[in-house]
Enzyme design. Structure first.
Site, PDB file in Angstrom:
ATOM      1  NE  ARG A   1      -3.706  -2.015   2.159  1.00 58.23           N
ATOM      2  CZ  ARG A   1      -3.910  -3.327   2.747  1.00 58.23           C
ATOM      3  NH1 ARG A   1      -2.615  -3.368   3.749  1.00 58.23           N
ATOM      4  NH2 ARG A   1      -4.795  -4.037   2.796  1.00 58.23           N
TER       5      ARG A   1
ATOM      6  CE  LYS B   1      -1.056  14.895 -13.583  1.00 60.98           C
ATOM      7  NZ  LYS B   1      -1.534  15.397 -14.855  1.00 60.98           N
TER       8      LYS B   1
ATOM      9  CD  GLU C   1       6.420  17.587 -21.955  1.00 61.36           C
ATOM     10  OE1 GLU C   1       6.063  18.500 -21.516  1.00 61.36           O
ATOM     11  OE2 GLU C   1       5.677  16.483 -22.459  1.00 61.36           O
TER      12      GLU C   1
ATOM     13  CE  LYS D   1       5.470  18.069 -13.580  1.00 59.29           C
ATOM     14  NZ  LYS D   1       5.747  16.828 -14.598  1.00 59.29           N
TER      15      LYS D   1
ATOM     16  CD  GLU E   1      -3.654  18.128 -14.614  1.00 59.40           C
ATOM     17  OE1 GLU E   1      -2.794  17.501 -14.518  1.00 59.40           O
ATOM     18  OE2 GLU E   1      -4.398  18.291 -15.719  1.00 59.40           O
TER      19      GLU E   1
ATOM     20  NE  ARG F   1       0.554  18.213 -12.033  1.00 58.64           N
ATOM     21  CZ  ARG F   1       1.171  17.132 -11.072  1.00 58.64           C
ATOM     22  NH1 ARG F   1       0.849  17.006  -9.891  1.00 58.64           N
ATOM     23  NH2 ARG F   1       1.842  16.210 -11.882  1.00 58.64           N
TER      24      ARG F   1
ATOM     25  CG  ASN G   1      -2.702  19.102 -18.908  1.00 59.34           C
ATOM     26  OD1 ASN G   1      -1.543  18.309 -18.854  1.00 59.34           O
ATOM     27  ND2 ASN G   1      -3.711  19.221 -18.357  1.00 59.34           N
TER      28      ASN G   1
ATOM     29  CG  HIS H   1       0.257  17.841 -23.131  1.00 59.89           C
ATOM     30  ND1 HIS H   1       1.030  18.751 -23.021  1.00 59.89           N
ATOM     31  CD2 HIS H   1       0.699  16.722 -22.445  1.00 59.89           C
ATOM     32  CE1 HIS H   1       2.036  18.342 -22.495  1.00 59.89           C
ATOM     33  NE2 HIS H   1       1.977  16.980 -22.225  1.00 59.89           N
TER      34      HIS H   1
ATOM     35  CG  HIS I   1      -2.781  13.679 -25.081  1.00 53.59           C
ATOM     36  ND1 HIS I   1      -3.296  14.092 -24.015  1.00 53.59           N
ATOM     37  CD2 HIS I   1      -1.509  13.094 -24.879  1.00 53.59           C
ATOM     38  CE1 HIS I   1      -2.260  13.852 -23.217  1.00 53.59           C
ATOM     39  NE2 HIS I   1      -1.126  13.354 -23.480  1.00 53.59           N
TER      40      HIS I   1
ATOM     41  CG  HIS J   1       4.311  12.577 -24.313  1.00 54.29           C
ATOM     42  ND1 HIS J   1       3.001  12.633 -24.301  1.00 54.29           N
ATOM     43  CD2 HIS J   1       4.825  13.580 -23.632  1.00 54.29           C
ATOM     44  CE1 HIS J   1       2.514  13.736 -23.426  1.00 54.29           C
ATOM     45  NE2 HIS J   1       3.624  14.161 -22.814  1.00 54.29           N
TER      46      HIS J   1
HETATM   47  N1  LIG Z   1       4.557  11.597 -15.016  1.00 57.04           N
HETATM   48  C1  LIG Z   1       4.304  12.662 -15.460  1.00 57.04           C
HETATM   49  O1  LIG Z   1       4.087  13.673 -15.268  1.00 57.04           O
HETATM   50  C2  LIG Z   1       4.605  12.424 -17.112  1.00 57.04           C
HETATM   51  C3  LIG Z   1       4.895  13.739 -18.059  1.00 57.04           C
HETATM   52  C4  LIG Z   1       5.199  13.546 -19.121  1.00 57.04           C
HETATM   53  C5  LIG Z   1       5.332  12.359 -19.609  1.00 57.04           C
HETATM   54  N2  LIG Z   1       5.101  11.203 -19.233  1.00 57.04           N
HETATM   55  C6  LIG Z   1       5.238   9.936 -19.664  1.00 57.04           C
HETATM   56  O2  LIG Z   1       6.584   9.472 -20.028  1.00 57.04           O
HETATM   57  C7  LIG Z   1       6.813   8.696 -20.941  1.00 57.04           C
HETATM   58  C8  LIG Z   1       7.698   9.198 -22.121  1.00 57.04           C
HETATM   59  O3  LIG Z   1       9.153   9.022 -21.285  1.00 57.04           O
HETATM   60  P1  LIG Z   1      10.383   9.163 -22.254  1.00 57.04           P
HETATM   61  O4  LIG Z   1      10.259  10.117 -23.429  1.00 57.04           O
HETATM   62  O5  LIG Z   1      11.474   9.151 -21.281  1.00 57.04           O
HETATM   63  O6  LIG Z   1      10.453   7.581 -23.044  1.00 57.04           O
HETATM   64  P2  LIG Z   1      10.858   6.351 -22.554  1.00 57.04           P
HETATM   65  O7  LIG Z   1      10.945   6.145 -21.238  1.00 57.04           O
HETATM   66  O8  LIG Z   1      10.142   5.151 -23.551  1.00 57.04           O
HETATM   67  O9  LIG Z   1      12.392   6.157 -23.144  1.00 57.04           O
HETATM   68  C9  LIG Z   1      12.545   6.440 -24.363  1.00 57.04           C
HETATM   69  C10 LIG Z   1      13.997   5.511 -24.915  1.00 57.04           C
HETATM   70  O10 LIG Z   1      15.050   5.852 -24.467  1.00 57.04           O
HETATM   71  C11 LIG Z   1      15.647   4.763 -23.749  1.00 57.04           C
HETATM   72  N3  LIG Z   1      16.449   5.259 -22.766  1.00 57.04           N
HETATM   73  C12 LIG Z   1      16.312   5.765 -21.666  1.00 57.04           C
HETATM   74  N4  LIG Z   1      17.417   6.417 -21.025  1.00 57.04           N
HETATM   75  C13 LIG Z   1      18.261   6.326 -21.878  1.00 57.04           C
HETATM   76  C14 LIG Z   1      19.739   6.798 -22.012  1.00 57.04           C
HETATM   77  N5  LIG Z   1      20.013   7.613 -21.150  1.00 57.04           N
HETATM   78  N6  LIG Z   1      20.559   6.438 -22.932  1.00 57.04           N
HETATM   79  C15 LIG Z   1      20.027   5.596 -24.064  1.00 57.04           C
HETATM   80  N7  LIG Z   1      18.588   5.103 -23.951  1.00 57.04           N
HETATM   81  C16 LIG Z   1      17.866   5.514 -22.968  1.00 57.04           C
HETATM   82  C17 LIG Z   1      14.513   3.648 -23.207  1.00 57.04           C
HETATM   83  O11 LIG Z   1      14.986   2.439 -23.022  1.00 57.04           O
HETATM   84  C18 LIG Z   1      13.497   3.995 -24.362  1.00 57.04           C
HETATM   85  O12 LIG Z   1      13.759   2.893 -25.382  1.00 57.04           O
HETATM   86  C19 LIG Z   1       5.328   8.590 -21.439  1.00 57.04           C
HETATM   87  O13 LIG Z   1       4.848   7.265 -20.899  1.00 57.04           O
HETATM   88  C20 LIG Z   1       4.547   9.699 -20.911  1.00 57.04           C
HETATM   89  O14 LIG Z   1       3.109   9.474 -20.712  1.00 57.04           O
HETATM   90  C21 LIG Z   1       5.028  11.225 -17.587  1.00 57.04           C
END
Ligand SMILES: NC(=O)c1ccc[n+]([C@@H]2O[C@H](COP(=O)([O-])OP(=O)(O)OC[C@H]3O[C@@H](n4cnc5c(N)ncnc54)[C@H](O)[C@@H]3O)[C@@H](O)[C@H]2O)c1
Length: 354
Positions: free
Chosen positions: A106, A128, A170, A205, A215, A219, A223, A226, A230, A242
Protein backbone atom coordinates in the site's frame (compact mmCIF):
# COMPACT_ATOMS: atom_id res chain seq x y z
CA UNK A 1 23.41 20.70 -6.80
CA UNK A 2 20.21 20.60 -4.80
CA UNK A 3 17.56 22.84 -6.34
CA UNK A 4 15.54 25.18 -4.18
CA UNK A 5 11.95 23.94 -3.91
CA UNK A 6 8.98 25.34 -1.99
CA UNK A 7 9.01 24.64 1.74
CA UNK A 8 7.22 21.35 2.48
CA UNK A 9 7.60 20.10 -1.12
CA UNK A 10 7.32 16.30 -1.25
CA UNK A 11 10.42 15.74 -3.41
CA UNK A 12 14.05 16.77 -2.93
CA UNK A 13 15.38 17.72 -6.37
CA UNK A 14 19.02 17.25 -7.38
CA UNK A 15 20.53 18.16 -10.75
CA UNK A 16 24.09 16.81 -11.11
CA UNK A 17 26.40 15.77 -13.92
CA UNK A 18 27.76 12.50 -12.57
CA UNK A 19 25.77 9.90 -10.61
CA UNK A 20 26.55 10.18 -6.91
CA UNK A 21 26.07 7.22 -4.54
CA UNK A 22 25.61 9.64 -1.63
CA UNK A 23 22.24 10.56 -3.10
CA UNK A 24 20.92 6.99 -2.88
CA UNK A 25 18.61 6.12 0.04
CA UNK A 26 20.23 5.88 3.44
CA UNK A 27 18.20 2.85 4.57
CA UNK A 28 17.42 -0.41 2.72
CA UNK A 29 16.71 0.04 -0.97
CA UNK A 30 16.34 -1.79 -4.23
CA UNK A 31 16.92 -0.77 -7.81
CA UNK A 32 14.65 -1.03 -10.83
CA UNK A 33 16.71 0.05 -13.81
CA UNK A 34 16.48 0.23 -17.58
CA UNK A 35 18.98 -2.36 -18.82
CA UNK A 36 20.23 0.18 -21.37
CA UNK A 37 21.70 2.09 -18.42
CA UNK A 38 23.29 -0.89 -16.69
CA UNK A 39 26.81 -0.32 -18.07
CA UNK A 40 26.68 3.43 -17.40
CA UNK A 41 25.51 2.80 -13.81
CA UNK A 42 28.27 0.26 -13.17
CA UNK A 43 30.83 2.33 -15.09
CA UNK A 44 30.13 5.24 -12.75
CA UNK A 45 30.91 2.96 -9.79
CA UNK A 46 27.31 3.04 -8.53
CA UNK A 47 26.28 0.27 -6.10
CA UNK A 48 23.75 -2.37 -7.02
CA UNK A 49 21.71 -4.40 -4.53
CA UNK A 50 21.69 -8.21 -5.08
CA UNK A 51 17.99 -8.16 -5.86
CA UNK A 52 18.16 -5.27 -8.36
CA UNK A 53 15.96 -5.72 -11.43
CA UNK A 54 17.22 -4.63 -14.85
CA UNK A 55 14.32 -4.44 -17.28
CA UNK A 56 13.49 -3.29 -20.77
CA UNK A 57 10.23 -1.38 -21.04
CA UNK A 58 9.01 0.75 -23.89
CA UNK A 59 5.76 2.64 -24.38
CA UNK A 60 3.90 -0.45 -25.67
CA UNK A 61 4.69 -2.23 -22.38
CA UNK A 62 3.45 0.59 -20.13
CA UNK A 63 0.82 -1.83 -18.81
CA UNK A 64 -0.33 -3.14 -15.44
CA UNK A 65 0.80 -6.64 -16.46
CA UNK A 66 4.39 -5.34 -16.59
CA UNK A 67 4.26 -4.42 -12.89
CA UNK A 68 3.09 -7.73 -11.55
CA UNK A 69 6.43 -9.62 -11.84
CA UNK A 70 8.18 -6.67 -10.15
CA UNK A 71 5.73 -6.75 -7.23
CA UNK A 72 6.06 -10.54 -6.92
CA UNK A 73 9.86 -10.18 -6.97
CA UNK A 74 9.81 -7.56 -4.20
CA UNK A 75 7.53 -9.77 -2.11
CA UNK A 76 9.88 -12.75 -2.56
CA UNK A 77 13.02 -10.76 -1.61
CA UNK A 78 11.21 -9.67 0.64
CA UNK A 79 11.25 -5.89 0.51
CA UNK A 80 9.95 -4.36 3.73
CA UNK A 81 7.84 -1.28 4.25
CA UNK A 82 10.81 0.91 5.19
CA UNK A 83 12.66 0.12 1.93
CA UNK A 84 12.98 2.62 -0.93
CA UNK A 85 12.72 1.73 -4.61
CA UNK A 86 15.13 3.55 -6.92
CA UNK A 87 13.84 3.94 -10.50
CA UNK A 88 16.52 4.48 -13.14
CA UNK A 89 15.24 5.10 -16.66
CA UNK A 90 13.01 7.15 -18.94
CA UNK A 91 9.48 8.37 -18.28
CA UNK A 92 7.90 4.99 -19.00
CA UNK A 93 10.05 3.30 -16.37
CA UNK A 94 9.69 6.08 -13.76
CA UNK A 95 5.89 6.26 -14.27
CA UNK A 96 5.56 2.47 -13.92
CA UNK A 97 7.96 2.15 -11.00
CA UNK A 98 6.24 4.97 -9.14
CA UNK A 99 2.93 3.19 -9.65
CA UNK A 100 4.39 -0.14 -8.47
CA UNK A 101 5.84 1.63 -5.39
CA UNK A 102 2.42 3.13 -4.64
CA UNK A 103 0.84 -0.35 -4.75
CA UNK A 104 3.46 -2.47 -2.96
CA UNK A 105 2.46 -2.85 0.73
CA UNK A 106 0.00 0.00 0.00
CA UNK A 107 2.87 2.35 -0.70
CA UNK A 108 6.64 2.37 -0.21
CA UNK A 109 9.01 5.28 -0.81
CA UNK A 110 10.75 5.70 -4.15
CA UNK A 111 13.38 7.84 -5.81
CA UNK A 112 13.33 8.89 -9.49
CA UNK A 113 16.67 8.83 -11.34
CA UNK A 114 15.44 9.93 -14.78
CA UNK A 115 17.72 9.20 -17.74
CA UNK A 116 15.93 10.85 -20.69
CA UNK A 117 15.63 14.60 -21.13
CA UNK A 118 11.84 14.33 -21.07
CA UNK A 119 11.86 12.47 -17.78
CA UNK A 120 14.43 14.86 -16.24
CA UNK A 121 12.56 18.00 -17.25
CA UNK A 122 9.03 16.75 -16.71
CA UNK A 123 7.94 13.14 -16.09
CA UNK A 124 10.11 12.46 -13.02
CA UNK A 125 8.65 15.31 -10.98
CA UNK A 126 5.11 15.97 -9.83
CA UNK A 127 3.92 12.69 -8.38
CA UNK A 128 1.87 11.44 -11.33
CA UNK A 129 2.53 7.74 -11.85
CA UNK A 130 0.66 5.60 -14.31
CA UNK A 131 0.09 2.88 -16.85
CA UNK A 132 -1.92 2.65 -20.06
CA UNK A 133 -5.21 0.81 -20.62
CA UNK A 134 -6.47 -0.42 -23.99
CA UNK A 135 -8.78 2.61 -24.11
CA UNK A 136 -5.97 5.14 -23.74
CA UNK A 137 -2.72 6.33 -22.25
CA UNK A 138 -2.18 6.85 -18.51
CA UNK A 139 -5.79 5.91 -17.68
CA UNK A 140 -4.72 4.18 -14.48
CA UNK A 141 -2.35 5.62 -11.92
CA UNK A 142 -1.79 7.23 -8.56
CA UNK A 143 -0.37 10.43 -7.15
CA UNK A 144 2.72 9.13 -5.39
CA UNK A 145 5.62 11.63 -5.47
CA UNK A 146 9.20 10.34 -5.31
CA UNK A 147 11.03 11.31 -2.11
CA UNK A 148 13.96 12.43 -4.23
CA UNK A 149 14.62 13.16 -7.89
CA UNK A 150 18.21 12.89 -9.07
CA UNK A 151 18.78 14.03 -12.66
CA UNK A 152 22.33 13.12 -13.77
CA UNK A 153 23.02 14.78 -17.09
CA UNK A 154 25.94 12.42 -17.91
CA UNK A 155 23.32 9.74 -18.64
CA UNK A 156 22.11 11.82 -21.59
CA UNK A 157 25.35 11.04 -23.48
CA UNK A 158 23.89 7.75 -24.74
CA UNK A 159 20.38 9.05 -25.43
CA UNK A 160 19.51 8.94 -29.16
CA UNK A 161 19.17 12.40 -30.77
CA UNK A 162 15.48 11.84 -31.49
CA UNK A 163 14.80 11.39 -27.77
CA UNK A 164 16.86 14.47 -26.89
CA UNK A 165 14.76 16.50 -29.34
CA UNK A 166 11.64 14.90 -27.87
CA UNK A 167 12.52 16.26 -24.42
CA UNK A 168 13.33 19.70 -25.78
CA UNK A 169 9.62 20.23 -26.52
CA UNK A 170 8.63 19.94 -22.85
CA UNK A 171 11.24 22.63 -22.11
CA UNK A 172 9.85 24.89 -24.85
CA UNK A 173 6.38 24.29 -23.37
CA UNK A 174 7.60 25.49 -19.97
CA UNK A 175 8.90 28.73 -21.51
CA UNK A 176 5.68 29.33 -23.47
CA UNK A 177 3.46 28.78 -20.41
CA UNK A 178 5.31 31.63 -18.73
CA UNK A 179 5.31 33.83 -21.83
CA UNK A 180 9.14 33.64 -21.90
CA UNK A 181 9.59 34.25 -25.63
CA UNK A 182 13.34 34.90 -25.48
CA UNK A 183 13.96 31.65 -23.59
CA UNK A 184 11.66 29.70 -25.94
CA UNK A 185 13.43 31.14 -29.02
CA UNK A 186 16.85 30.28 -27.55
CA UNK A 187 15.77 26.65 -27.08
CA UNK A 188 14.45 26.48 -30.64
CA UNK A 189 17.87 27.33 -32.11
CA UNK A 190 20.26 24.56 -33.10
CA UNK A 191 22.72 23.62 -30.39
CA UNK A 192 23.05 21.43 -27.34
CA UNK A 193 20.50 21.30 -24.55
CA UNK A 194 21.80 23.24 -21.53
CA UNK A 195 21.64 22.08 -17.94
CA UNK A 196 20.39 25.54 -16.95
CA UNK A 197 17.24 24.96 -19.04
CA UNK A 198 16.49 21.73 -17.16
CA UNK A 199 17.07 23.54 -13.87
CA UNK A 200 14.60 26.28 -14.83
CA UNK A 201 11.98 23.77 -15.97
CA UNK A 202 12.29 21.71 -12.79
CA UNK A 203 12.08 24.79 -10.56
CA UNK A 204 8.96 25.98 -12.40
CA UNK A 205 7.22 22.60 -12.29
CA UNK A 206 8.04 22.15 -8.60
CA UNK A 207 6.33 25.46 -7.82
CA UNK A 208 3.23 24.64 -9.87
CA UNK A 209 2.70 21.12 -8.55
CA UNK A 210 3.31 22.28 -4.99
CA UNK A 211 0.54 24.89 -5.30
CA UNK A 212 -1.82 22.56 -7.18
CA UNK A 213 -0.81 18.90 -6.63
CA UNK A 214 -4.10 17.41 -7.91
CA UNK A 215 -4.48 19.53 -11.06
CA UNK A 216 -7.53 21.46 -9.90
CA UNK A 217 -6.40 24.75 -11.47
CA UNK A 218 -2.91 26.09 -12.14
CA UNK A 219 -1.38 22.66 -12.85
CA UNK A 220 -3.61 22.40 -15.93
CA UNK A 221 -1.27 24.92 -17.55
CA UNK A 222 1.28 22.11 -17.87
CA UNK A 223 -1.08 20.55 -20.42
CA UNK A 224 -0.30 23.24 -22.98
CA UNK A 225 0.15 21.64 -26.40
CA UNK A 226 -1.34 18.38 -25.11
CA UNK A 227 -4.92 18.74 -26.39
CA UNK A 228 -4.23 18.52 -30.12
CA UNK A 229 -0.91 16.85 -29.21
CA UNK A 230 -2.60 13.78 -27.71
CA UNK A 231 -4.90 13.48 -30.73
CA UNK A 232 -1.90 13.67 -33.08
CA UNK A 233 0.04 11.15 -30.99
CA UNK A 234 -2.81 8.61 -31.05
CA UNK A 235 -3.67 9.52 -34.68
CA UNK A 236 -0.11 8.59 -35.71
CA UNK A 237 -0.53 5.17 -34.03
CA UNK A 238 2.15 6.36 -31.62
CA UNK A 239 4.76 6.74 -34.37
CA UNK A 240 5.09 10.27 -32.97
CA UNK A 241 6.81 10.37 -29.58
CA UNK A 242 5.01 12.18 -26.76
CA UNK A 243 7.27 15.26 -26.83
CA UNK A 244 7.12 15.47 -30.64
CA UNK A 245 3.31 15.47 -30.52
CA UNK A 246 3.43 18.14 -27.80
CA UNK A 247 5.70 20.24 -30.05
CA UNK A 248 3.16 20.04 -32.87
CA UNK A 249 0.42 20.86 -30.37
CA UNK A 250 2.37 23.92 -29.19
CA UNK A 251 2.62 25.32 -32.71
CA UNK A 252 -1.11 24.67 -33.21
CA UNK A 253 -1.82 26.46 -29.90
CA UNK A 254 0.17 29.50 -31.08
CA UNK A 255 -1.94 29.46 -34.26
CA UNK A 256 -5.21 29.02 -32.36
CA UNK A 257 -4.79 32.33 -30.52
CA UNK A 258 -5.20 34.13 -33.88
CA UNK A 259 -8.86 33.01 -33.91
CA UNK A 260 -9.56 34.24 -30.38
CA UNK A 261 -8.86 37.96 -30.44
CA UNK A 262 -5.50 37.47 -28.78
CA UNK A 263 -2.28 39.05 -30.04
CA UNK A 264 -0.91 36.90 -32.89
CA UNK A 265 2.53 35.34 -32.50
CA UNK A 266 5.22 36.96 -34.68
CA UNK A 267 5.75 35.16 -38.01
CA UNK A 268 9.48 34.68 -37.22
CA UNK A 269 8.61 32.79 -34.02
CA UNK A 270 6.08 30.57 -35.81
CA UNK A 271 8.70 29.86 -38.50
CA UNK A 272 11.22 28.90 -35.84
CA UNK A 273 8.78 26.37 -34.38
CA UNK A 274 7.78 25.08 -37.83
CA UNK A 275 11.41 24.64 -38.92
CA UNK A 276 12.15 22.32 -35.99
CA UNK A 277 8.89 20.42 -36.48
CA UNK A 278 9.02 20.08 -40.29
CA UNK A 279 10.65 16.58 -40.23
CA UNK A 280 7.49 15.33 -38.46
CA UNK A 281 5.12 16.54 -41.21
CA UNK A 282 4.47 13.07 -42.64
CA UNK A 283 3.23 11.80 -39.25
CA UNK A 284 0.55 14.47 -38.77
CA UNK A 285 -2.85 12.72 -38.88
CA UNK A 286 -5.53 14.36 -41.07
CA UNK A 287 -8.24 16.41 -39.34
CA UNK A 288 -11.04 13.78 -39.77
CA UNK A 289 -8.86 11.35 -37.78
CA UNK A 290 -8.13 13.94 -35.06
CA UNK A 291 -11.68 15.19 -34.42
CA UNK A 292 -13.09 11.98 -32.82
CA UNK A 293 -9.93 11.68 -30.73
CA UNK A 294 -10.45 15.24 -29.45
CA UNK A 295 -14.06 14.38 -28.51
CA UNK A 296 -12.72 11.48 -26.43
CA UNK A 297 -9.97 13.59 -24.79
CA UNK A 298 -9.61 13.02 -21.03
CA UNK A 299 -10.23 16.73 -20.46
CA UNK A 300 -13.33 16.84 -22.72
CA UNK A 301 -16.82 17.01 -21.20
CA UNK A 302 -20.39 17.53 -22.41
CA UNK A 303 -21.10 21.23 -23.00
CA UNK A 304 -23.86 22.92 -20.96
CA UNK A 305 -25.98 23.30 -24.12
CA UNK A 306 -25.48 19.64 -25.12
CA UNK A 307 -28.67 17.62 -25.76
CA UNK A 308 -29.27 14.05 -26.88
CA UNK A 309 -30.21 15.31 -30.36
CA UNK A 310 -27.38 17.82 -30.54
CA UNK A 311 -24.49 16.48 -28.44
CA UNK A 312 -21.76 19.05 -27.90
CA UNK A 313 -18.34 18.66 -26.31
CA UNK A 314 -16.03 21.22 -24.78
CA UNK A 315 -12.38 20.94 -23.82
CA UNK A 316 -10.26 22.78 -21.32
CA UNK A 317 -7.54 24.35 -23.51
CA UNK A 318 -4.35 26.20 -22.60
CA UNK A 319 -3.50 29.20 -24.74
CA UNK A 320 -0.03 30.72 -24.96
CA UNK A 321 0.25 34.51 -25.18
CA UNK A 322 2.99 36.64 -26.66
CA UNK A 323 5.21 37.72 -23.76
CA UNK A 324 2.55 36.99 -21.13
CA UNK A 325 1.62 33.95 -19.04
CA UNK A 326 -0.73 31.43 -20.67
CA UNK A 327 -4.47 31.46 -20.04
CA UNK A 328 -7.11 28.72 -19.81
CA UNK A 329 -10.20 28.66 -22.06
CA UNK A 330 -13.05 26.20 -22.62
CA UNK A 331 -13.43 25.56 -26.36
CA UNK A 332 -15.22 23.09 -28.64
CA UNK A 333 -12.97 20.48 -30.33
CA UNK A 334 -13.83 22.08 -33.68
CA UNK A 335 -11.83 25.17 -32.64
CA UNK A 336 -8.70 23.17 -33.52
CA UNK A 337 -9.72 22.62 -37.18
CA UNK A 338 -8.18 25.81 -38.58
CA UNK A 339 -4.97 25.64 -36.49
CA UNK A 340 -4.58 22.01 -37.62
CA UNK A 341 -4.89 23.07 -41.29
CA UNK A 342 -2.44 25.97 -40.75
CA UNK A 343 -0.03 23.64 -38.97
CA UNK A 344 0.07 21.32 -41.99
CA UNK A 345 0.52 24.32 -44.28
CA UNK A 346 3.41 25.79 -42.26
CA UNK A 347 5.19 22.44 -41.98
CA UNK A 348 4.86 21.89 -45.75
CA UNK A 349 6.30 25.36 -46.41
CA UNK A 350 9.26 24.67 -44.14
CA UNK A 351 9.83 21.20 -45.63
CA UNK A 352 9.87 22.75 -49.14
CA UNK A 353 12.34 25.39 -47.98
CA UNK A 354 14.73 22.82 -46.46
N1 LIG B 1 4.38 11.48 -14.92
C1 LIG B 1 4.36 12.58 -15.64
O1 LIG B 1 4.09 13.68 -15.13
C2 LIG B 1 4.71 12.51 -17.10
C3 LIG B 1 4.94 13.69 -17.82
C4 LIG B 1 5.32 13.58 -19.16
C5 LIG B 1 5.46 12.33 -19.75
N2 LIG B 1 5.21 11.20 -19.02
C6 LIG B 1 5.35 9.87 -19.60
O2 LIG B 1 6.71 9.68 -19.99
C7 LIG B 1 6.74 8.66 -21.00
C8 LIG B 1 7.77 9.01 -22.04
O3 LIG B 1 9.03 9.07 -21.41
P1 LIG B 1 10.38 9.13 -22.25
O4 LIG B 1 10.27 10.12 -23.33
O5 LIG B 1 11.46 9.25 -21.27
O6 LIG B 1 10.43 7.73 -23.02
P2 LIG B 1 10.92 6.26 -22.58
O7 LIG B 1 10.84 6.06 -21.13
O8 LIG B 1 10.18 5.32 -23.46
O9 LIG B 1 12.46 6.27 -23.01
C9 LIG B 1 12.79 6.39 -24.36
C10 LIG B 1 13.78 5.32 -24.82
O10 LIG B 1 15.08 5.68 -24.40
C11 LIG B 1 15.70 4.60 -23.70
N3 LIG B 1 16.59 5.27 -22.76
C12 LIG B 1 16.27 5.85 -21.58
N4 LIG B 1 17.33 6.50 -21.10
C13 LIG B 1 18.35 6.30 -21.96
C14 LIG B 1 19.70 6.73 -22.01
N5 LIG B 1 20.20 7.56 -21.09
N6 LIG B 1 20.48 6.32 -23.05
C15 LIG B 1 19.95 5.54 -24.02
N7 LIG B 1 18.68 5.13 -24.06
C16 LIG B 1 17.89 5.51 -23.03
C17 LIG B 1 14.57 3.80 -23.13
O11 LIG B 1 14.96 2.46 -22.93
C18 LIG B 1 13.52 3.94 -24.24
O12 LIG B 1 13.78 3.00 -25.26
C19 LIG B 1 5.33 8.54 -21.53
O13 LIG B 1 4.79 7.30 -21.15
C20 LIG B 1 4.57 9.68 -20.87
O14 LIG B 1 3.22 9.35 -20.62
C21 LIG B 1 4.86 11.28 -17.70
Amino acid sequence: MRLATPSGFATEVFLVETPDANLLPEGPWTLLGDERLRDAWRGAGMPEPDHALWVSVDETEKKLRTLLPWLEHWARVPLHREATVVALGGGVLTDLTGLAASLYLRGVAWQAWPTTLLAMADAGLGGKTGADLAAGKNLVGAFHPPRRLVACTDFLASLPTRHLENGRWELVKTALIQGEMVWASEMLQDGPVRQAWVERALAYKAGVVHRDPREAGERRLLNMGHTLGHALEAGSDYRLLHGEAVGLGLLASCLLVEDLDLKPFPAEFLDLLARRLAPLAASVAPWPACLPLLHRDKKARAAAHSTEDHPATEIHCILPRVGEPAIQRILPPEAWARPHARLIQLLAQEAARA
